[in-house]
Design a protein around this motif. Structure first.
Motif, PDB file in Angstrom:
ATOM      1  N   GLN A   4       1.181  -1.250   0.117  1.00  0.00           N
ATOM      2  CA  GLN A   4       0.570   0.127  -0.497  1.00  0.00           C
ATOM      3  C   GLN A   4       1.187   1.165   0.054  1.00  0.00           C
ATOM      4  OE1 GLN A   4      -2.749   0.802   3.457  1.00  0.00           O
ATOM      5  NE2 GLN A   4      -4.360   0.507   1.763  1.00  0.00           N
ATOM      6  N   LEU A   5       2.295   1.273   0.993  1.00  0.00           N
ATOM      7  CA  LEU A   5       3.119   2.863   1.246  1.00  0.00           C
ATOM      8  C   LEU A   5       3.683   2.348  -0.610  1.00  0.00           C
ATOM      9  CD1 LEU A   5       4.909   1.895   4.237  1.00  0.00           C
ATOM     10  CD2 LEU A   5       2.792   3.753   3.219  1.00  0.00           C
ATOM     11  N   VAL A   6       3.838   1.143  -1.301  1.00  0.00           N
ATOM     12  CA  VAL A   6       3.927   1.535  -2.836  1.00  0.00           C
ATOM     13  C   VAL A   6       3.054   2.330  -3.848  1.00  0.00           C
ATOM     14  CG1 VAL A   6       5.199  -0.198  -5.249  1.00  0.00           C
ATOM     15  CG2 VAL A   6       6.104  -0.340  -2.436  1.00  0.00           C
ATOM     16  N   GLN A   7       2.346   1.708  -3.564  1.00  0.00           N
ATOM     17  CA  GLN A   7       0.756   2.551  -4.651  1.00  0.00           C
ATOM     18  C   GLN A   7       0.559   3.926  -4.120  1.00  0.00           C
ATOM     19  OE1 GLN A   7      -3.194   1.449  -2.993  1.00  0.00           O
ATOM     20  NE2 GLN A   7      -4.022   1.617  -5.032  1.00  0.00           N
ATOM     21  N   LEU A   8       0.769   4.169  -3.100  1.00  0.00           N
ATOM     22  CA  LEU A   8       0.659   5.677  -2.633  1.00  0.00           C
ATOM     23  C   LEU A   8       2.320   6.729  -3.150  1.00  0.00           C
ATOM     24  CD1 LEU A   8      -1.000   5.349   0.441  1.00  0.00           C
ATOM     25  CD2 LEU A   8      -1.843   6.287  -1.762  1.00  0.00           C
TER      26      LEU A   8
ATOM     27  N   SER B  35       5.713  11.855  -6.830  1.00  0.00           N
ATOM     28  CA  SER B  35       5.087  10.612  -6.720  1.00  0.00           C
ATOM     29  C   SER B  35       4.167  10.637  -8.418  1.00  0.00           C
ATOM     30  CB  SER B  35       4.083  11.683  -6.082  1.00  0.00           C
ATOM     31  OG  SER B  35       4.364  11.665  -4.575  1.00  0.00           O
ATOM     32  N   GLY B  36       3.799   9.164  -8.083  1.00  0.00           N
ATOM     33  CA  GLY B  36       3.126   8.582  -9.707  1.00  0.00           C
ATOM     34  C   GLY B  36       1.652   8.637  -9.052  1.00  0.00           C
ATOM     35  N   ALA B  37       0.662   8.311 -10.051  1.00  0.00           N
ATOM     36  CA  ALA B  37      -0.605   8.450 -10.115  1.00  0.00           C
ATOM     37  C   ALA B  37      -0.804   7.258  -9.043  1.00  0.00           C
ATOM     38  CB  ALA B  37      -1.538   7.941 -11.302  1.00  0.00           C
ATOM     39  N   THR B  38      -1.868   8.124  -7.905  1.00  0.00           N
ATOM     40  CA  THR B  38      -2.555   7.657  -6.587  1.00  0.00           C
ATOM     41  C   THR B  38      -3.778   8.171  -6.108  1.00  0.00           C
ATOM     42  OG1 THR B  38      -1.725   9.320  -5.245  1.00  0.00           O
ATOM     43  CG2 THR B  38      -0.046   7.576  -5.486  1.00  0.00           C
TER      44      THR B  38
ATOM     45  N   PHE C 231      -3.862  11.207  -6.647  1.00  0.00           N
ATOM     46  CA  PHE C 231      -3.278  12.505  -6.947  1.00  0.00           C
ATOM     47  C   PHE C 231      -3.078  12.248  -8.828  1.00  0.00           C
ATOM     48  CE2 PHE C 231       0.877  13.552  -8.006  1.00  0.00           C
ATOM     49  CZ  PHE C 231       0.552  14.792  -8.778  1.00  0.00           C
ATOM     50  N   GLU C 232      -2.963  12.788  -9.336  1.00  0.00           N
ATOM     51  CA  GLU C 232      -3.215  12.223 -11.162  1.00  0.00           C
ATOM     52  C   GLU C 232      -2.082  13.748 -11.363  1.00  0.00           C
ATOM     53  OE1 GLU C 232      -2.755   9.837 -13.410  1.00  0.00           O
ATOM     54  OE2 GLU C 232      -4.704   8.638 -12.459  1.00  0.00           O
ATOM     55  N   LYS C 233      -0.918  13.782 -12.061  1.00  0.00           N
ATOM     56  CA  LYS C 233       0.014  14.930 -12.396  1.00  0.00           C
ATOM     57  C   LYS C 233      -0.847  16.232 -12.977  1.00  0.00           C
ATOM     58  CE  LYS C 233       4.422  16.328 -13.861  1.00  0.00           C
ATOM     59  NZ  LYS C 233       5.986  15.507 -14.354  1.00  0.00           N
ATOM     60  N   GLY C 234      -1.467  15.269 -13.789  1.00  0.00           N
ATOM     61  CA  GLY C 234      -1.867  16.085 -14.746  1.00  0.00           C
ATOM     62  C   GLY C 234      -3.351  17.147 -14.305  1.00  0.00           C
TER      63      GLY C 234
END
Length: 651
Positions: free
Chosen positions: A207-211, A258-261, A264-267
């Motif tokens: 889960q921490l990796v996913q976030l 951070s990646g998509a979680t 959060f979505e960067k765009g």
């Protein structure tokens, strides 16, 4: 006495009998979005105290039964913003903004409708239904926010600790003071797995990796190591992602995000928007820069309406997000090749949103941060003042890319300017201005340019126009000016005296039977009734408001309810709040109805005149004779039926 009034009022609302000419099927847009939301929304509306809600944002003072204050949506010196606790609505007589509590939250917080529902539910202490993002979904997100808040606090402590000296030194070299980096909640990520270890008691490693809080490398190390940390916040100031800048040049990539979680979505996010939104409303503009340091430096120098686009290229989602907060943007990207291309792409996304784009003159400096550190706030102010309009920037950039001394190059430049700039201009005047300039500078004739523009327009897909709901203040005022006076007047009477919608209301006001279908001259029988039923309202906004009034009256719930995007909502708010100073409401309503009937006759006359003109071209005929007879009879009827100012008929 109060109890008697309440019982009388209840009897009025329980009267479900409505005249046949008022029976419309109101479109679904008059209600809030469905999907089972209506019951919960009605609960929100009945429990919210709009006076208490608005008072948290705007100082109000009492005037009679209403409250007034300075409008939070436009600058003014004399209060024109009014709150009606009786109707649970607000309205500004200056900028025509109006609606209910949810509409107010959407506008003042610049949030979407679902976000306003969630925020109001939170303020009222009501649990959000799962279908609206409550229940387990909400609990899951709140847990993720808790993890990100704990991670942010950890990074902040590390920046202040001895381990964070390299990060503090870097910030000092970049001219960022402690007050600023604390305001932005900057931090430091040390080497190792200290954060992952701290959070492992609350969440498993996957889960921490996913976030994006940990990496699977080494059995579970921190994702960010030996980096300066930039927390990315949502609109409410909650951390939802991180950006990390390497402090060791050997540590690549230079920036890690951070990646998509689920949060959060960067765009879809903008850095520092939670800090910039208030100043953006005051200054009616946002400054958009590329990187974290550009935004931080701008804020430290007083330009607190600055946001960063989290990378070189602005996305369509970010452009839409910006349009929720302002209609004017200063696009201050880097002046290198990548930055210039990013500016051109951003202009292409922002202009269809109805946003005025200005490109500051950076005076030879690479980016806003370097200009601010070298020359200070005054120099950046001059850069913003000495801006190029977005269209001019596009024109110059395309022109500079080509050699105009070579015919093929010049032709390519002209076609690019026509396709990428002129064809996308919304105004014919703007198009003409650039066509004249292009003709002067290229030596091509205007007619040739227009033909080429038409050819390109026919083969090039057009972009969307202004986004739905993005209406400027001038647009609103123009729409208000074009509303039909009689329709608005009758709606005002209905909203102030809703019993006019009952069977004994408007029907009883129609004293003149000369326009009934069974009392018309024989030559007019084919035209049907010339009475103007309320379905004949010509203005769509007025029709919307009338249908909403009917729905509310039939349902025993007053005043009518609107979705925040409904253009009838501000008009309804104004008419509910604005005093109605007439000695006899019923007489006034009768006059409105009769004059609406005369307007209907005028429309019939206009139509007949056009039909007669067409028939006359074929010579005398029975259809022509009938139309002429109908026209003459209508003229007599109109003259006979025209009421005087005191409501009496002409002799």
């Amino acid at each position: 006495m109060e109890e008697i009034e309440k019982k009388t009022e209840r009897r009025v609302w329980e009267n479900k009998s409505v005249p046949s000419f008022l029976r419309l099927s109101p479109p679904s847009k008059f209600l809030y979005p469905s999907h089972g939301m209506d019951d919960f929304l009605q609960k929100l509306k009945t429990q919210v105290d709009i006076l208490e809600l608005v008072s948290g944002y705007v100082p109000l003072r009492r005037t009679g039964k209403n409250y007034v204050g300075l409008c939070p949506f436009h600058q003014e010196k004399t209060p024109s913003f009014t709150v009606s606790p009786e109707n649970n609505i607000f309205y500004c007589f200056g900028c025509q903004a109006g609606g209910d509590a949810l509409t107010f939250l959407m506008k003042v917080e610049s949030i979407t409708f679902p976000e306003s529902v969630a925020l109001l539910a939170e303020k009222l202490g009501l649990p959000l239904p799962e279908r609206l993002g409550g229940g387990e979904r909400k609990e899951r997100k709140e847990f993720f926010w808790t993890l990100y808040e704990e991670a942010t606090a950890f990074y902040e402590r590390m920046l202040e600790a001895p381990e964070g000296k390299a990060a503090r030194d870097y910030l000092a070299r970049r001219g960022v003071d402690a007050l600023t980096w604390r305001r932005f909640r900057l931090g430091f990520a040390p080497e190792g797995n200290r954060l992952a270890t701290q959070l492992s008691a609350q969440a498993p490693l996957p889960q921490l990796v996913q976030l994006s809080l940990a990496s699977e490398r080494g059995g579970g190390s921190d994702l960010f190591r030996n980096r300066l940390i930039f927390p990315i916040m949502d609109l409410r100031g909650r951390p939802i992602a991180f950006g990390g800048r390497a402090l060791d040049e050997q540590n690549q990539p230079k920036y890690l995000n951070s990646g998509a979680t689920p949060l959060f979505e960067k765009g879809q996010s903008l850095y520092a928007l939670h800090l910039a939104r208030r100043t953006a409303a005051e200054r009616r503009a946002l400054v958009v820069v590329e990187g974290y340091m550009d935004a931080i430096s701008a804020h430290q120098h007083g330009f607190t309406n600055t946001v960063a686009s989290l990378g070189t290229s602005l996305t369509a989602d970010q452009a839409h997000l910006l349009s929720r907060f302002t209609q004017r943007i200063y696009l201050a990207y880097d002046i290198d090749a990548a930055g210039i291309n990013a500016t051109l792409r951003a202009l292409d996304l922002l202009r269809p949103q109805g946003i005025e784009v200005r490109v500051p003159s950076m005076a030879g400096y690479k980016d806003p941060d370097s200009l601010l550190r070298a020359q200070g706030a005054e120099a950046f102010s001059r850069a913003l003042i000495d801006y190029l309009p977005g269209e001019e920037f596009i024109y110059r950039q395309i022109a500079q890319r080509h050699n105009w001394q070579v015919e093929e190059e010049k032709a390519r430049a002209i076609r690019e300017i026509l396709a990428q700039l002129v064809a996308r201009l919304p105004s014919a005047l703007e198009k003409e201005k650039f066509l004249k300039r292009l003709a002067l500078e290229s030596g091509w004739g205007e007619e040739v340019l227009v033909n080429e523009l038409n050819r390109l327009s026919a083969t090039t897909p057009t972009r969307g126009g202004r986004r739905r709901g993005a209406v400027s203040l001038e647009d609103l005022r123009r729409a208000e000016r074009t509303l039909p006076v009689l329709e608005v007047r009758l709606l005002h009477l209905i909203l102030q005296q809703p019993t006019l919608l009952a069977e004994s209301g408007l029907d009883s006001l129609r004293q003149d039977d000369s326009l009934r279908e069974d009392s018309l001259p024989s030559e007019l029988e084919a035209l049907g009734s010339l009475k103007a039923p309320l379905e004949d309202f010509q203005n769509p906004i007025c029709r919307s408001l009338l249908a909403a009034c009917q729905e509310a009256f039939q349902g025993g719930s007053w005043p009518p309810t609107f979705s925040p995007e409904d253009p009838a909502a501000p008009l309804a708010a104004r008419l509910l709040i604005e005093p109605l100073n007439v000695p006899d409401i019923h007489l006034e309503a009768r006059l409105c109805l009769e004059r609406l009937s005369l307007e209907k006759i005028s429309r019939q006359l206009h139509r007949l005149k056009e039909e007669i003109s067409i028939l006359e071209k074929s010579g005398p005929s029975e259809p022509l004779l009938l139309k002429l007879q109908q026209y003459q009879a209508l003229c007599r009827l109109k003259e006979k039926g025209a009421p005087t100012m005191d409501g009496r008929k002409r002799a």
